[in-house]
Scaffold this motif. Structure first.
Motif, PDB file in Angstrom:
ATOM      1  N   PRO A   1       0.840  -1.185   0.000  1.00 59.52           N
ATOM      2  CA  PRO A   1       0.000   0.000   0.000  1.00 59.52           C
ATOM      3  C   PRO A   1       0.887   1.252   0.000  1.00 59.52           C
ATOM      4  CG  PRO A   1      -0.617  -1.538   1.748  1.00 59.52           C
ATOM      5  CD  PRO A   1       0.666  -2.010   1.188  1.00 59.52           C
ATOM      6  N   PRO A   2       0.502   2.348  -0.564  1.00 59.05           N
ATOM      7  CA  PRO A   2      -0.820   2.582  -1.165  1.00 59.05           C
ATOM      8  C   PRO A   2      -0.922   2.158  -2.627  1.00 59.05           C
ATOM      9  CG  PRO A   2       0.449   4.596  -1.213  1.00 59.05           C
ATOM     10  CD  PRO A   2       1.333   3.565  -0.558  1.00 59.05           C
TER      11      PRO A   2
ATOM     12  N   ASP B   1      -2.746  -3.482  -3.295  1.00 64.74           N
ATOM     13  CA  ASP B   1      -3.423  -4.147  -2.185  1.00 64.74           C
ATOM     14  C   ASP B   1      -2.515  -5.243  -1.652  1.00 64.74           C
ATOM     15  OD1 ASP B   1      -4.440  -6.976  -3.413  1.00 64.74           O
ATOM     16  OD2 ASP B   1      -4.358  -5.409  -4.929  1.00 64.74           O
TER      17      ASP B   1
END
Lengths: 161, 136
Positions: free
Chosen positions: B61-62, B65
């Motif tokens: 992240p970001p 996932d």
């Protein structure tokens, strides 16, 4: 198991250590690589090594080693004038007979026929790094040699069983 | 030429580990090291190639996932990322120096078509080819 659970993947630290054993086979495929030696390079038990290696790289360690040996033999047949007996010994086989039989089982042709055919083709390999050339010439080996031999034999004669 | 590729990123296992490797063992230097919370933009460059930066990034992240990041970490560790090529003046000299520093070589220098090349891995598993200049 909930449907949004992460799929089972192997621990990256283990994979990095398995890669180390694979790299060592790549660098010296003519050497003997008993599972005990590979497992100790990866710091895992023999049973765990064989299982993890196949899961990681899609092929059992010994079969992977065979593909590297055949690939190297193919390169020596193409690029050198070494006698085929010498190529067999240099690529890790203990007898010419075993080498010739395994080579034919995997590539579908004998070492001498392979040499003639590859030399008749033009090559422009000098622009590509050696490892990529090697990988491009690595034989696919989806099934064990014995399985392949049995399957091909099945087309011409009844199974021995 | 005043335009070209500015940054190419690599995925690494650990940015501190990668930084130490690329700076102390390969001789790169830090170009940018900026943190924003958990995110760290870290690039290095070769001292003789100021127009190009190599980004050392960790999956997660970001940008990804967790499932994607986990898959990427596994791929890097299996050595499945695209090959990288380092050009050097003298492959054998560079090999000796780097070997002495503990770089994990996958291939000793070999002559091929007039140039010399060797192979090594960074600590994360990224594979590098090191090619010496062709002799004229």
């Amino acid at each position: 198991m909930p449907s949004d659970a992460l799929p089972p993947t192997q621990d990256p630290d283990l994979l990095r250590r398995l890669l180390r054993a694979k790299d060592r086979m790549d660098a010296a495929s003519h050497e003997a690589w008993p599972v005990s030696r590979l497992a100790s390079l990866s710091g895992v038990s023999e049973a765990h090594f064989a299982r993890s290696f196949k899961q990681a790289f899609g092929v059992p360690p010994h079969r992977y080693l065979l593909t590297r040996r055949i690939e190297r033999a193919t390169a020596l047949l193409r690029d050198t004038d070494l006698p085929i007996t010498e190529i067999a010994f240099q690529t890790g086989w203990e007898s010419l007979g075993t080498f010739g039989r395994t080579f034919r089982d995997i590539t579908g042709e004998s070492p001498s026929v392979n040499r003639e055919r590859s030399r008749a083709q033009a090559h422009q390999l000098d622009r590509v790094p050696l490892c990529i050339v090697s990988a491009a010439h690595r034989p696919g080996l989806e099934t064990a040699v014995s399985e392949k031999r049995r399957r091909e034999a099945g087309g011409t004669k009844a199974p021995s069983k | 030429m005043s335009q070209g590729v500015d940054v190419v990123g690599l995925y690494v296992r650990d940015q501190d580990e990668a930084l130490a490797f690329y700076v102390e063992k390969l001789g790169f230097r830090v170009h940018t090291d900026v943190r924003n919370g958990d995110f760290r933009w870290l690039t290095v460059q070769h001292p003789e190639q100021p127009s190009f930066q190599l980004g050392l990034f960790t999956p997660g992240p970001p940008l990804q996932d967790e499932a994607t990041a986990q898959a990427l970490r596994a791929l890097v560790a299996k050595g499945a990322m695209p090959p990288l090529v380092l050009a050097v003046d003298d492959c054998r000299a560079a090999y000796e120096r780097m070997l002495g520093l503990g770089v994990e070589f996958t291939q000793e220098p070999v002559d091929r078509f007039g140039s010399v090349d060797a192979g090594f891995r960074d600590p994360s598993g990224n594979g590098w080819k090191m090619i010496g200049a062709r002799r004229h």
